[in-house]
Design a protein around this motif. Structure first.
Motif, PDB file in Angstrom:
ATOM      1  N   THR A 162       0.862  -1.173   0.000  1.00  0.00           N
ATOM      2  CA  THR A 162       0.000   0.000   0.000  1.00  0.00           C
ATOM      3  C   THR A 162       0.902   1.228   0.000  1.00  0.00           C
ATOM      4  O   THR A 162       1.869   1.298   0.770  1.00  0.00           O
ATOM      5  CB  THR A 162      -0.906  -0.001   1.238  1.00  0.00           C
ATOM      6  OG1 THR A 162      -1.832  -1.093   1.133  1.00  0.00           O
ATOM      7  CG2 THR A 162      -1.668   1.306   1.364  1.00  0.00           C
ATOM      8  N   THR A 163       0.600   2.152  -0.880  1.00  0.00           N
ATOM      9  CA  THR A 163       1.412   3.364  -0.990  1.00  0.00           C
ATOM     10  C   THR A 163       0.551   4.581  -0.701  1.00  0.00           C
ATOM     11  O   THR A 163      -0.564   4.692  -1.198  1.00  0.00           O
ATOM     12  CB  THR A 163       2.023   3.477  -2.391  1.00  0.00           C
ATOM     13  OG1 THR A 163       2.737   2.274  -2.684  1.00  0.00           O
ATOM     14  CG2 THR A 163       2.993   4.647  -2.461  1.00  0.00           C
ATOM     15  N   GLY A 164       1.081   5.448   0.111  1.00  0.00           N
ATOM     16  CA  GLY A 164       0.324   6.633   0.506  1.00  0.00           C
ATOM     17  C   GLY A 164       1.061   7.912   0.205  1.00  0.00           C
ATOM     18  O   GLY A 164       2.281   7.915  -0.008  1.00  0.00           O
ATOM     19  N   TRP A 165       0.306   8.993   0.152  1.00  0.00           N
ATOM     20  CA  TRP A 165       0.856  10.342   0.061  1.00  0.00           C
ATOM     21  C   TRP A 165       0.476  11.098   1.325  1.00  0.00           C
ATOM     22  O   TRP A 165      -0.682  11.041   1.768  1.00  0.00           O
ATOM     23  CB  TRP A 165       0.304  11.076  -1.156  1.00  0.00           C
ATOM     24  CG  TRP A 165       0.856  10.610  -2.454  1.00  0.00           C
ATOM     25  CD1 TRP A 165       0.318   9.686  -3.296  1.00  0.00           C
ATOM     26  CD2 TRP A 165       2.064  11.054  -3.083  1.00  0.00           C
ATOM     27  NE1 TRP A 165       1.117   9.527  -4.396  1.00  0.00           N
ATOM     28  CE2 TRP A 165       2.197  10.353  -4.296  1.00  0.00           C
ATOM     29  CE3 TRP A 165       3.051  11.977  -2.740  1.00  0.00           C
ATOM     30  CZ2 TRP A 165       3.273  10.552  -5.158  1.00  0.00           C
ATOM     31  CZ3 TRP A 165       4.121  12.165  -3.598  1.00  0.00           C
ATOM     32  CH2 TRP A 165       4.231  11.458  -4.795  1.00  0.00           C
ATOM     33  N   PHE A 166       1.440  11.791   1.868  1.00  0.00           N
ATOM     34  CA  PHE A 166       1.246  12.660   3.023  1.00  0.00           C
ATOM     35  C   PHE A 166       1.780  14.038   2.664  1.00  0.00           C
ATOM     36  O   PHE A 166       2.558  14.189   1.721  1.00  0.00           O
ATOM     37  CB  PHE A 166       2.002  12.118   4.246  1.00  0.00           C
ATOM     38  CG  PHE A 166       1.403  10.857   4.817  1.00  0.00           C
ATOM     39  CD1 PHE A 166       1.597   9.632   4.191  1.00  0.00           C
ATOM     40  CD2 PHE A 166       0.651  10.898   5.979  1.00  0.00           C
ATOM     41  CE1 PHE A 166       1.048   8.470   4.714  1.00  0.00           C
ATOM     42  CE2 PHE A 166       0.101   9.745   6.515  1.00  0.00           C
ATOM     43  CZ  PHE A 166       0.304   8.525   5.866  1.00  0.00           C
ATOM     44  N   ARG A 167       1.388  15.053   3.404  1.00  0.00           N
ATOM     45  CA  ARG A 167       1.922  16.386   3.178  1.00  0.00           C
ATOM     46  C   ARG A 167       2.146  17.094   4.497  1.00  0.00           C
ATOM     47  O   ARG A 167       1.457  16.824   5.485  1.00  0.00           O
ATOM     48  CB  ARG A 167       0.992  17.198   2.280  1.00  0.00           C
ATOM     49  CG  ARG A 167      -0.376  17.513   2.878  1.00  0.00           C
ATOM     50  CD  ARG A 167      -1.244  18.197   1.832  1.00  0.00           C
ATOM     51  NE  ARG A 167      -2.558  18.555   2.347  1.00  0.00           N
ATOM     52  CZ  ARG A 167      -3.545  19.046   1.608  1.00  0.00           C
ATOM     53  NH1 ARG A 167      -3.368  19.245   0.299  1.00  0.00           N
ATOM     54  NH2 ARG A 167      -4.699  19.357   2.165  1.00  0.00           N
ATOM     55  N   GLN A 168       3.118  17.979   4.464  1.00  0.00           N
ATOM     56  CA  GLN A 168       3.450  18.746   5.662  1.00  0.00           C
ATOM     57  C   GLN A 168       3.684  20.193   5.296  1.00  0.00           C
ATOM     58  O   GLN A 168       4.604  20.513   4.529  1.00  0.00           O
ATOM     59  CB  GLN A 168       4.677  18.166   6.358  1.00  0.00           C
ATOM     60  CG  GLN A 168       4.969  18.801   7.703  1.00  0.00           C
ATOM     61  CD  GLN A 168       5.986  18.021   8.502  1.00  0.00           C
ATOM     62  OE1 GLN A 168       6.752  17.225   7.969  1.00  0.00           O
ATOM     63  NE2 GLN A 168       5.989  18.234   9.809  1.00  0.00           N
ATOM     64  N   ALA A 169       2.839  21.058   5.820  1.00  0.00           N
ATOM     65  CA  ALA A 169       2.993  22.496   5.621  1.00  0.00           C
ATOM     66  C   ALA A 169       3.892  23.051   6.718  1.00  0.00           C
ATOM     67  O   ALA A 169       4.008  22.447   7.788  1.00  0.00           O
ATOM     68  CB  ALA A 169       1.627  23.166   5.651  1.00  0.00           C
TER      69      ALA A 169
END
Length: 124
Positions: free
Chosen positions: A32-39
């Motif tokens: 399973t591959t995910g995308w995360f983001r950090q501002a």
């Protein structure tokens, strides 16, 4: 598994970008591959995830209807198509991978492998 993100950049509100996450070292067809983001100044947030087969996808409420996650296992690559971008989408975007069947796929703690990130800036 080594993950390398690409495709980030500076765009205007309403524009589109497609991020890529290229994997090497092992086939990720069972990951399973995910995308995360950090501002800046904020915690890393879940964006989207896709099962190894590509059959099942998951999205954060904030991106549903605008972002689409997909994968090409022949190329060992996962994509994040981002449409109708907003200034609040500005962040460093990370891809991550974990074995299929991992429970906490909407949490960073559920992932073993991480890329270095790619910057997305949405500004007029």
């Amino acid at each position: 598994v080594r993950l390398v993100e690409s495709g980030g950049g500076l765009v205007q509100p309403g524009a589109s970008l497609r991020l890529s996450c290229a994997a090497s070292g092992r086939t990720i067809s069972t990951y399973t591959t995910g995308w995360f983001r950090q501002a800046p100044g904020k915690e890393r947030d879940f964006v989207a995830a896709i099962s190894g087969s590509g059959v099942t996808t998951y999205y954060a409420d904030s991106v549903k209807g605008r972002f689409t996650i997909s994968r090409d296992n022949a190329k060992n690559t996962v994509y994040l198509q981002m449409n109708s971008l907003k200034p609040e989408d500005t962040a460093v975007y990370f891809c991550a991978a974990t074995m299929d069947g991992t429970a906490a796929i909407m949490k960073g703690s559920g992932y073993r492998y991480w890329g270095q990130g790619t910057q997305v800036t949405v500004s007029s």
